[in-house]
Design a protein around this motif. Sequence first.
Motif, PDB file in Angstrom:
ATOM      1  N   GLN A   5       0.844  -1.192   0.000  1.00  0.00           N
ATOM      2  CA  GLN A   5       0.000   0.000   0.000  1.00  0.00           C
ATOM      3  C   GLN A   5       0.878   1.241   0.000  1.00  0.00           C
ATOM      4  O   GLN A   5       1.830   1.367   0.776  1.00  0.00           O
ATOM      5  N   LEU A   6       0.560   2.161  -0.899  1.00  0.00           N
ATOM      6  CA  LEU A   6       1.286   3.419  -1.025  1.00  0.00           C
ATOM      7  C   LEU A   6       0.303   4.464  -1.504  1.00  0.00           C
ATOM      8  O   LEU A   6      -0.518   4.193  -2.387  1.00  0.00           O
ATOM      9  N   CYS A   7       0.344   5.633  -0.905  1.00  0.00           N
ATOM     10  CA  CYS A   7      -0.571   6.723  -1.276  1.00  0.00           C
ATOM     11  C   CYS A   7      -2.033   6.286  -1.182  1.00  0.00           C
ATOM     12  O   CYS A   7      -2.868   6.704  -1.999  1.00  0.00           O
ATOM     13  N   GLY A   8      -2.335   5.451  -0.209  1.00  0.00           N
ATOM     14  CA  GLY A   8      -3.721   5.096   0.055  1.00  0.00           C
ATOM     15  C   GLY A   8      -4.307   4.011  -0.819  1.00  0.00           C
ATOM     16  O   GLY A   8      -5.496   3.713  -0.715  1.00  0.00           O
ATOM     17  N   ILE A   9      -3.526   3.399  -1.712  1.00  0.00           N
ATOM     18  CA  ILE A   9      -4.054   2.330  -2.566  1.00  0.00           C
ATOM     19  C   ILE A   9      -3.170   1.095  -2.450  1.00  0.00           C
ATOM     20  O   ILE A   9      -1.971   1.180  -2.174  1.00  0.00           O
ATOM     21  N   ASP A  10      -3.791  -0.056  -2.638  1.00  0.00           N
ATOM     22  CA  ASP A  10      -3.059  -1.316  -2.735  1.00  0.00           C
ATOM     23  C   ASP A  10      -2.796  -1.587  -4.203  1.00  0.00           C
ATOM     24  O   ASP A  10      -3.731  -1.645  -5.010  1.00  0.00           O
ATOM     25  N   ALA A  11      -1.531  -1.735  -4.567  1.00  0.00           N
ATOM     26  CA  ALA A  11      -1.168  -1.989  -5.957  1.00  0.00           C
ATOM     27  C   ALA A  11       0.126  -2.795  -5.984  1.00  0.00           C
ATOM     28  O   ALA A  11       0.837  -2.907  -4.977  1.00  0.00           O
TER      29      ALA A  11
ATOM     30  N   GLN B 261      -4.102  14.478  -1.625  1.00  0.00           N
ATOM     31  CA  GLN B 261      -4.541  15.822  -1.250  1.00  0.00           C
ATOM     32  C   GLN B 261      -4.885  15.872   0.239  1.00  0.00           C
ATOM     33  O   GLN B 261      -4.457  16.792   0.954  1.00  0.00           O
ATOM     34  N   ALA B 262      -5.649  14.900   0.714  1.00  0.00           N
ATOM     35  CA  ALA B 262      -6.065  14.901   2.118  1.00  0.00           C
ATOM     36  C   ALA B 262      -4.883  14.723   3.064  1.00  0.00           C
ATOM     37  O   ALA B 262      -4.858  15.281   4.164  1.00  0.00           O
ATOM     38  N   ALA B 263      -3.887  13.954   2.629  1.00  0.00           N
ATOM     39  CA  ALA B 263      -2.731  13.680   3.477  1.00  0.00           C
ATOM     40  C   ALA B 263      -1.625  14.716   3.342  1.00  0.00           C
ATOM     41  O   ALA B 263      -0.609  14.639   4.039  1.00  0.00           O
TER      42      ALA B 263
ATOM     43  N   ASP C 216      -9.440  14.022 -14.700  1.00  0.00           N
ATOM     44  CA  ASP C 216      -8.789  15.289 -14.373  1.00  0.00           C
ATOM     45  C   ASP C 216      -8.330  15.291 -12.914  1.00  0.00           C
ATOM     46  O   ASP C 216      -9.053  14.834 -12.022  1.00  0.00           O
ATOM     47  N   LEU C 217      -7.128  15.824 -12.662  1.00  0.00           N
ATOM     48  CA  LEU C 217      -6.606  15.919 -11.296  1.00  0.00           C
ATOM     49  C   LEU C 217      -6.598  17.345 -10.765  1.00  0.00           C
ATOM     50  O   LEU C 217      -6.228  17.566  -9.616  1.00  0.00           O
ATOM     51  N   SER C 218      -6.987  18.311 -11.575  1.00  0.00           N
ATOM     52  CA  SER C 218      -6.851  19.703 -11.155  1.00  0.00           C
ATOM     53  C   SER C 218      -7.781  20.062 -10.003  1.00  0.00           C
ATOM     54  O   SER C 218      -7.513  21.030  -9.279  1.00  0.00           O
ATOM     55  N   GLY C 219      -8.850  19.304  -9.811  1.00  0.00           N
ATOM     56  CA  GLY C 219      -9.721  19.546  -8.663  1.00  0.00           C
ATOM     57  C   GLY C 219      -9.044  19.207  -7.346  1.00  0.00           C
ATOM     58  O   GLY C 219      -9.420  19.726  -6.290  1.00  0.00           O
ATOM     59  N   TYR C 220      -8.058  18.339  -7.399  1.00  0.00           N
ATOM     60  CA  TYR C 220      -7.288  17.975  -6.212  1.00  0.00           C
ATOM     61  C   TYR C 220      -6.010  18.809  -6.095  1.00  0.00           C
ATOM     62  O   TYR C 220      -5.621  19.197  -5.003  1.00  0.00           O
TER      63      TYR C 220
ATOM     64  N   ALA D  80      -1.472  28.433   4.642  1.00  0.00           N
ATOM     65  CA  ALA D  80      -2.673  27.691   4.229  1.00  0.00           C
ATOM     66  C   ALA D  80      -2.860  27.773   2.724  1.00  0.00           C
ATOM     67  O   ALA D  80      -3.202  26.763   2.068  1.00  0.00           O
ATOM     68  N   ASP D  81      -2.646  28.945   2.146  1.00  0.00           N
ATOM     69  CA  ASP D  81      -2.757  29.094   0.689  1.00  0.00           C
ATOM     70  C   ASP D  81      -1.632  28.346  -0.026  1.00  0.00           C
ATOM     71  O   ASP D  81      -1.853  27.750  -1.086  1.00  0.00           O
ATOM     72  N   ALA D  82      -0.437  28.393   0.556  1.00  0.00           N
ATOM     73  CA  ALA D  82       0.693  27.677  -0.044  1.00  0.00           C
ATOM     74  C   ALA D  82       0.416  26.183  -0.100  1.00  0.00           C
ATOM     75  O   ALA D  82       0.703  25.518  -1.102  1.00  0.00           O
ATOM     76  N   SER D  83      -0.174  25.652   0.952  1.00  0.00           N
ATOM     77  CA  SER D  83      -0.520  24.228   0.979  1.00  0.00           C
ATOM     78  C   SER D  83      -1.594  23.901  -0.048  1.00  0.00           C
ATOM     79  O   SER D  83      -1.499  22.917  -0.786  1.00  0.00           O
ATOM     80  N   ARG D  84      -2.625  24.729  -0.113  1.00  0.00           N
ATOM     81  CA  ARG D  84      -3.734  24.480  -1.042  1.00  0.00           C
ATOM     82  C   ARG D  84      -3.287  24.568  -2.498  1.00  0.00           C
ATOM     83  O   ARG D  84      -3.730  23.779  -3.344  1.00  0.00           O
TER      84      ARG D  84
END
Length: 516
Positions: free
Chosen positions: A2-8, A37-39, A86-90, A361-365
């Motif tokens: 498991q890496l980045c929240g997925i098993d692969a 994004q969450a982590a 698309d990944l831009s939402g994250y 906070a903006d830098a992180s987002r």
Amino acid sequence: MQLCGIDADFESLGSSPPVWRARVAAAEWVATASFAQAAGLPLVSIWGVDRRDTDGHFDICAAYAADQGLAWLMLALDPAQPRYPDLSGYFPAARRMQRAVADLMGLAADGAEDRRPWLRHGAWPADYFPLCREHDGLETFADAIAEDYAVVQVQGDGVHEIAVGPVHAGIIEPGHFRFSVVGEKVLRLEERLGYTHKGIEKLLERTAPADGHRIAGRVSGDSTVAYAWAYCMALESATGITLPESALLQRALMLERERVANHMGDLGALGNDAGFAFGLAQFSRLKEDWLRINKLAFGHRFMMDGIVPGGVAVPLDQTRCSTLALQCDRVGEEVGELYAIYDEHAGLQDRFIGAGRVLPADASRLGLGGMVGRASGQGRDLRCDQAWRPYDSLGVNKVTLQNGDVAARVKLRFEELLESLRLIRHMCALIADLPTPTLIPMQPAGQCAGLGWVEGWRGQVLVALEIDGDKIKRCHCHDPSWQNWPVLEHAIIGNIVPDFPLINKSFNLSYSGHDV
């Protein structure tokens, strides 16, 4: 695993720093982005690979910086309809990366709001994709037409636009900046880059793997050491080569000298942009002396071609190590004095403090990274977080600040410069006691892949390399400026137009590295 929240089914591509690669489905592609994004795990890069000649499909690839190392994900795309989620939402920084992939390979991000061309600028037709297998990159298009570019309009009483570039007054690469302002106050900035697309990644496909470091080292001249090391790291990982400590120490020493040179140049320019010509004069003198010693020790002022596959081109001896260490002592004293002068100069601090602020906070987002990110509370530095050899034994002191303004970016440069001087002195002592490194021969065989990941002076430099026999199948070079250029648009909002040169210089992003 498991890496980045997925098993692969992740395969290891190297342990210094750790790199893991896996093929995923569309659902896992999205799940990984959501988890990252969450982590708070950064998206490092997005790129495409044309595998139609061998596997019958395209791949869209993404790299994430995870706690266990770097995760390289591959999603297979149908060549008849090469689309991916698309990944831009994250990750907002994904927008321009995805637009570049669309220009270069024709792979489209499903659901992306911004589909304007990014790198093409009418240099080739809309249905021609330079990185596809059927093209050799040598085609010319005299009749290609540049489309009108839909710059975002700002409406309101008193709002007007100021257009700057792409041709600038000084010796600088092209970039267009469109300011929407009321009086002198900036309401919005929109950038447009990519005017001198160099075709480096296509050129690399026509280059022997043993020579690719010379091309990679010219992606961005002020980061030639970082790019050459990242390329060589990828090639050595792909071929299973392990270098002796002496060669790795010299590579790290050269990387720190590159960091010092750029920080000195920026500190002088920042002083000058705030009307303090004395700072420019002093740092220009120090940088010139620094580059002359580079020429003496490594054969080139910027140490270009100093890092080569299997080692280093010009191994250091005890005499040159002593020369480098003594220079660090002298420079350290002068930089310390200039640090105090900058800190106590009321006129400088009046211009620096509060200008171009990007809050943590903006830098992180927004995904702000590297040196500029560390000035806004984003404490990521590969030399500490994913310490590869020899950094794993050097004990780098990470610098992280919270204010996120020009003053913080100036202070961070001073602190990192002094830390790099300490590291260079330490490495000179270690190198002088080790045997002189010799080049390790390597011969790529069959299909193999490797990835180089280096903390350059701006931030994380990535080179993803795939080899097929004696040819480079794909080599993707990523500059940290991809993440940081969009944040510059945010940093200028609410500031006045005359402060833009100062704020822009405090970021000092690469045009060339953004336009391979």
